[in-house]
Scaffold this active site. Sequence first.
Site, PDB file in Angstrom:
ATOM      1  N   ASP A 282       0.819  -1.203   0.000  1.00 45.87           N
ATOM      2  CA  ASP A 282       0.000   0.000   0.000  1.00 45.87           C
ATOM      3  C   ASP A 282       0.859   1.262   0.000  1.00 45.87           C
ATOM      4  OD1 ASP A 282      -2.681   1.303   0.458  1.00 45.87           O
ATOM      5  OD2 ASP A 282      -1.657   1.986   2.270  1.00 45.87           O
ATOM      6  N   GLU A 314       1.132  -0.465  -5.050  1.00 47.93           N
ATOM      7  CA  GLU A 314       0.185   0.604  -5.337  1.00 47.93           C
ATOM      8  C   GLU A 314       0.990   1.905  -5.380  1.00 47.93           C
ATOM      9  OE1 GLU A 314      -3.698   2.825  -3.377  1.00 47.93           O
ATOM     10  OE2 GLU A 314      -1.881   2.400  -2.226  1.00 47.93           O
TER      11      GLU A 314
END
Length: 558
Positions: A282, A314
């Site tokens: 993330d 990400e």
Amino acid sequence: MATAEESQPRVEQAPDNILHGAHDLGDGKVSFALWAPWKKSVHLIGDFNGWDGNADAMAVDESGLWWIEKQLEPGEHAYQFVIDGETTISDPYARKLRWEGGDVPHAIIAVNAQPYEWHDGGFGIKPMNQLVIYELHVGDFSPEGTFEGVAKRLDHIANLGIDAIELMPIQEFPGDQSWGYNPAYFFAPESSYGTAEDLKNLIDAAHQRGIGIILDMVFNHTTGDAPLNRLYPYDQNPYMSSDGNPYGFPDLNHWNDATKRLIADIQSYWLSEYHIDGFRYDYVEGIEWDGVNGMSFITWSARQAKPYAYLIAEHIVGDTAAVVHETETDASWHWQFTKTLGAQLSEGEYQGYQYGDLGALERVLTFGGDGYTDNAQPINYLESHDEERIMRVAMSNPAIGEAGAVRKSMLGAIALFTAQGVPMLYSGQEFGAHGEKTIGVSKLPWEFMDSDSGKAMYHHYATLAYMRHTQAALQTNNFQVLVADAEKKVFVYHRWADNGSDIVVALNFSPADQHIAIDFPQTGTWHEWLHDYDEQVGDGPVEVDLPDSFGKVWVFQG
């Protein structure tokens, strides 16, 4: 009598190979270890010593590792650490937690516990470019909101054609409801979702169905009440960065050896103890990299633990492919795909992207358009936890009702499964879930699976997944535009493989039926996959009809 705060610690070298946290060494001997340099004292308290803050003073070695070994009876034991006689924390390496009120849970060590018996010996992961990924939130996926609730619905996922489930963060967080992007204890499964055994049962059952498990990992930050943050004043904390965090969380310092050791331990633990198959990292733009630190180290350390793990980033700023080229990351979320398709499917402007911009469409349907160098590198998606449901995006256009939005989702799926890149679904997308995005409780509307539209969508998505798995043309770097008609909003392209697999895809983003001519790449019989008929192709272009807001896919038969 001296208090815990006043007593001088015993300086003694820790036993060789002692591990951080609590570990059963066999025959009732348990080691406890906490790295906390510069502290005056650390005491172990627990149900085995009456929670007496003076009973078990821990020794410290020259590295700042505090440790103690104790003999404990078989069973579960609760414990905490007391720092300098005044600050009580739980174990940052706790494998299990018990919340007894307040914001400092009891860590749990199981003595003489039987190891989990796995049954996934025959499982092996697929190459990245053969995957169909399915993102889900454990708390929302099932009515139960548990690991067991996901396991009960694995057949739904398997029959859809999913190869890997991407679990939104499942590490222990404060409270019982969260998306999980506020981790407090990186080694413990979230207790409101179930036990460690429940999670292992889910992973084991998924593997037996040929489905891998990817964990969403939050390494950018932790929560304010996490034990790592409680150990020190923030500006003196060896784990923390002074860079700040846009979410207001304590920011981990990825250039620090303490943080690097912690992250290496976390990854090794989940990959080995839980048979996890990879990670989705993330907020990578908050971590960054330099060839040695940050994402460079994180991905390298994952490879040391499991060389063939899936590593997905990400990176939703700037060059989304850079992290793939410059670290050991396999792939990254191709966020431009969902924005571009959102404009085409809503028939209007969407977050800066324009309806009818077929140049932008070509860019996201091909891996090279946004800087990737292989079809396995972009993770394409129409929906994710960060995005509104694609049906909801379509219905932002007042001219598109719910029935029209169903067609738009199915059209988007044709593009998703036939584009270059790895397709990812967000749970519920396959049967038309279209509730508003919220970080609160948002259970999937499983009753949609009983509706005609829900059944049709599920069959459509499963059909496309099957085609992607069986047609090698959809797993290659080959792509050729055949038609790009901005006026008709029609885009046609050719995918092929060296083994003879040959596919032509036609997408009609117009709300009206369209009639076009396609110059198929070779003569012979082409079977239209979604409407189930054969097209006999001779010399010259073929006139075809395309239904409104839908598409066709022809597979060469010979």
